[in-house]
Design a protein around this motif. Structure first.
Motif, mmCIF file in Angstrom:
data_model
loop_
_atom_site.group_PDB
_atom_site.id
_atom_site.type_symbol
_atom_site.label_atom_id
_atom_site.label_comp_id
_atom_site.label_asym_id
_atom_site.label_seq_id
_atom_site.Cartn_x
_atom_site.Cartn_y
_atom_site.Cartn_z
ATOM 1 N N CYS A 1 -79.877 -61.779 5.523
ATOM 2 C CA CYS A 1 -79.175 -60.895 6.634
ATOM 3 C C CYS A 1 -80.452 -59.354 6.515
ATOM 4 C CB CYS A 1 -78.106 -60.233 7.204
ATOM 5 S SG CYS A 1 -78.653 -59.732 8.700
ATOM 6 N N ALA A 2 -79.839 -58.922 5.247
ATOM 7 C CA ALA A 2 -79.697 -57.940 4.370
ATOM 8 C C ALA A 2 -81.734 -57.919 3.822
ATOM 9 C CB ALA A 2 -78.815 -57.278 3.041
ATOM 10 N N ASP A 3 -81.971 -59.083 3.123
ATOM 11 C CA ASP A 3 -83.095 -58.730 2.883
ATOM 12 C C ASP A 3 -83.843 -59.037 4.604
ATOM 13 O OD1 ASP A 3 -82.446 -59.177 0.749
ATOM 14 O OD2 ASP A 3 -82.275 -61.567 0.459
ATOM 15 N N ALA A 4 -83.557 -59.264 5.270
ATOM 16 C CA ALA A 4 -84.226 -59.893 6.410
ATOM 17 C C ALA A 4 -84.818 -58.636 7.702
ATOM 18 C CB ALA A 4 -83.981 -59.943 7.785
ATOM 19 N N CYS B 1 -74.499 -56.525 12.677
ATOM 20 C CA CYS B 1 -75.146 -57.045 12.915
ATOM 21 C C CYS B 1 -75.903 -57.351 14.453
ATOM 22 C CB CYS B 1 -75.094 -58.616 12.350
ATOM 23 S SG CYS B 1 -74.978 -58.547 10.852
ATOM 24 N N ARG B 2 -74.958 -57.970 15.460
ATOM 25 C CA ARG B 2 -75.566 -58.186 16.603
ATOM 26 C C ARG B 2 -76.030 -57.086 17.317
ATOM 27 N NH1 ARG B 2 -73.414 -57.020 21.636
ATOM 28 N NH2 ARG B 2 -72.788 -55.302 20.248
ATOM 29 N N THR B 3 -76.090 -55.696 16.699
ATOM 30 C CA THR B 3 -76.713 -54.357 17.055
ATOM 31 C C THR B 3 -78.019 -55.014 16.899
ATOM 32 O OG1 THR B 3 -74.604 -53.387 17.447
ATOM 33 C CG2 THR B 3 -76.338 -51.915 17.701
ATOM 34 N N ALA B 4 -77.999 -54.954 15.872
ATOM 35 C CA ALA B 4 -79.724 -55.190 15.021
ATOM 36 C C ALA B 4 -80.345 -55.898 15.885
ATOM 37 C CB ALA B 4 -79.773 -54.554 13.998
ATOM 38 N N ALA B 5 -79.925 -56.646 16.243
ATOM 39 C CA ALA B 5 -80.237 -58.059 17.172
ATOM 40 C C ALA B 5 -80.684 -57.719 18.290
ATOM 41 C CB ALA B 5 -79.241 -59.562 16.757
ATOM 42 N N HIS B 6 -79.698 -57.053 19.183
ATOM 43 C CA HIS B 6 -80.463 -56.644 20.124
ATOM 44 C C HIS B 6 -81.238 -55.730 19.804
ATOM 45 C CE1 HIS B 6 -79.019 -55.359 23.957
ATOM 46 N NE2 HIS B 6 -78.897 -53.410 23.505
ATOM 47 N N PHE B 7 -81.037 -54.929 19.050
ATOM 48 C CA PHE B 7 -81.998 -53.440 19.260
ATOM 49 C C PHE B 7 -84.216 -54.793 18.808
ATOM 50 C CE2 PHE B 7 -79.110 -50.294 19.321
ATOM 51 C CZ PHE B 7 -79.472 -48.593 19.476
ATOM 52 N N MET B 8 -83.830 -55.388 18.110
ATOM 53 C CA MET B 8 -84.847 -55.697 18.201
ATOM 54 C C MET B 8 -85.403 -56.596 19.665
ATOM 55 S SD MET B 8 -85.161 -56.533 14.148
ATOM 56 C CE MET B 8 -83.667 -57.911 14.064
ATOM 57 N N LEU B 9 -84.428 -56.951 19.811
ATOM 58 C CA LEU B 9 -84.567 -57.687 21.131
ATOM 59 C C LEU B 9 -84.957 -57.497 22.021
ATOM 60 C CD1 LEU B 9 -82.018 -60.595 20.850
ATOM 61 C CD2 LEU B 9 -84.324 -61.169 20.412
ATOM 62 N N ALA C 1 -81.556 -64.234 11.631
ATOM 63 C CA ALA C 1 -79.900 -63.752 10.189
ATOM 64 C C ALA C 1 -79.089 -62.822 10.385
ATOM 65 C CB ALA C 1 -81.741 -63.451 9.586
ATOM 66 N N CYS C 2 -79.329 -61.940 11.643
ATOM 67 C CA CYS C 2 -79.094 -61.321 12.326
ATOM 68 C C CYS C 2 -77.774 -61.941 12.695
ATOM 69 C CB CYS C 2 -79.320 -59.894 13.071
ATOM 70 S SG CYS C 2 -80.442 -59.005 12.227
ATOM 71 N N LEU C 3 -78.104 -62.548 13.930
ATOM 72 C CA LEU C 3 -76.811 -63.344 14.971
ATOM 73 C C LEU C 3 -77.141 -64.585 13.628
ATOM 74 C CD1 LEU C 3 -79.228 -64.092 17.918
ATOM 75 C CD2 LEU C 3 -77.636 -62.225 17.255
ATOM 76 N N ARG C 4 -76.690 -65.275 13.040
ATOM 77 C CA ARG C 4 -76.154 -66.046 11.830
ATOM 78 C C ARG C 4 -75.465 -65.236 10.915
ATOM 79 N NH1 ARG C 4 -80.692 -67.879 10.624
ATOM 80 N NH2 ARG C 4 -81.206 -66.798 8.381
ATOM 81 N N CYS C 5 -75.841 -64.343 10.353
ATOM 82 C CA CYS C 5 -74.404 -63.188 9.495
ATOM 83 C C CYS C 5 -73.774 -62.925 11.094
ATOM 84 C CB CYS C 5 -75.671 -61.850 9.264
ATOM 85 S SG CYS C 5 -74.370 -60.725 8.045
ATOM 86 N N TYR C 6 -73.941 -62.424 11.552
ATOM 87 C CA TYR C 6 -72.767 -61.983 12.911
ATOM 88 C C TYR C 6 -71.823 -63.232 13.435
ATOM 89 C CZ TYR C 6 -71.207 -61.358 17.790
ATOM 90 O OH TYR C 6 -69.968 -61.671 18.872
ATOM 91 N N CYS D 1 -78.228 -51.673 8.671
ATOM 92 C CA CYS D 1 -77.286 -52.898 8.520
ATOM 93 C C CYS D 1 -77.888 -53.671 7.787
ATOM 94 C CB CYS D 1 -78.375 -53.924 9.462
ATOM 95 S SG CYS D 1 -77.353 -55.715 10.077
ATOM 96 N N ALA D 2 -78.490 -53.385 6.794
ATOM 97 C CA ALA D 2 -79.179 -53.302 5.331
ATOM 98 C C ALA D 2 -78.088 -53.428 4.684
ATOM 99 C CB ALA D 2 -80.200 -54.167 5.287
ATOM 100 N N SER D 3 -77.198 -52.065 4.209
ATOM 101 C CA SER D 3 -76.854 -51.839 4.072
ATOM 102 C C SER D 3 -75.016 -51.648 3.634
ATOM 103 C CB SER D 3 -76.484 -49.650 4.238
ATOM 104 O OG SER D 3 -75.389 -49.255 3.313
ATOM 105 N N ILE D 4 -75.073 -52.220 5.246
ATOM 106 C CA ILE D 4 -73.146 -52.777 5.727
ATOM 107 C C ILE D 4 -73.122 -54.192 5.038
ATOM 108 C CG2 ILE D 4 -72.070 -53.473 7.484
ATOM 109 C CD1 ILE D 4 -73.037 -50.432 8.879
ATOM 110 N N CYS D 5 -74.353 -54.946 5.045
ATOM 111 C CA CYS D 5 -74.642 -56.168 4.902
ATOM 112 C C CYS D 5 -73.994 -56.560 3.285
ATOM 113 C CB CYS D 5 -75.652 -57.648 5.668
ATOM 114 S SG CYS D 5 -75.416 -57.559 7.073
ATOM 115 N N ARG D 6 -74.399 -55.611 2.418
ATOM 116 C CA ARG D 6 -74.851 -55.615 1.251
ATOM 117 C C ARG D 6 -73.442 -55.582 0.765
ATOM 118 N NH1 ARG D 6 -79.486 -57.714 -0.876
ATOM 119 N NH2 ARG D 6 -80.860 -57.256 0.502
ATOM 120 N N GLN D 7 -72.511 -54.352 1.252
ATOM 121 C CA GLN D 7 -71.240 -54.413 1.268
ATOM 122 C C GLN D 7 -70.713 -55.488 1.567
ATOM 123 O OE1 GLN D 7 -70.741 -50.073 2.779
ATOM 124 N NE2 GLN D 7 -71.996 -49.685 2.681
ATOM 125 N N CYS D 8 -71.129 -55.980 3.004
ATOM 126 C CA CYS D 8 -69.777 -57.304 2.778
ATOM 127 C C CYS D 8 -70.130 -58.258 2.184
ATOM 128 C CB CYS D 8 -70.268 -57.376 4.599
ATOM 129 S SG CYS D 8 -68.751 -58.588 5.127
#
Length: 110
Positions: free
Chosen positions: A101-104, A53-61, A14-19, A74-81
């Motif tokens: 992405c925010a939901d995930a 979003c890219r950073t969140a994916a990186h941290f998880m990976l 979801a993060c990479l799709r949003c990115y 990331c969720a907060s920024i995605c909702r604002q965007c």
């Protein structure tokens, strides 16, 4: 190699799709449309969202426990965007990807 847990992999996806959606929309649709699409607050938010979003994916990976903090931000920024995209024509896909992405990320941050 350790496998990424299924729920985390769904969030990474979801993060990479949003990115891809935010960056692609900003660099193509928004720049071509001009006007409100490239107004500094909106355009900067899209760039911040893509990078977060890219950073969140990186941290998880990478498997660091701090991914929960990054996912919460990331969720907060995605909702604002998403809210910013709602007011502009042709931004429905980007807004939907941001909300997904925010939901995930909210699930990963919990």
């Amino acid at each position: 190699m350790n496998a990424v847990p299924k729920e985390m992999q769904l969030c990474v996806d979801a993060c990479l799709r949003c990115y891809q959606s935010c960056l692609g929309s900003a660099m193509n649709h928004c720049l071509e449309r001009g006007g409100a699409h490239v107004a500094p607050p909106h355009f900067r938010l899209m760039m911040a969202c893509a990078e977060m979003c890219r950073t969140a994916a990186h941290f998880m990976l990478t498997g660091v426990p701090q991914h929960r903090h990054v996912c919460a931000d990331c969720a907060s920024i995605c909702r604002q965007c998403a809210d910013s995209c709602d007011g502009l024509d042709g931004m429905d896909r980007c807004a939907a990807d941001c909300r997904s992405c925010a939901d995930a990320c909210e699930r990963m941050a919990a």
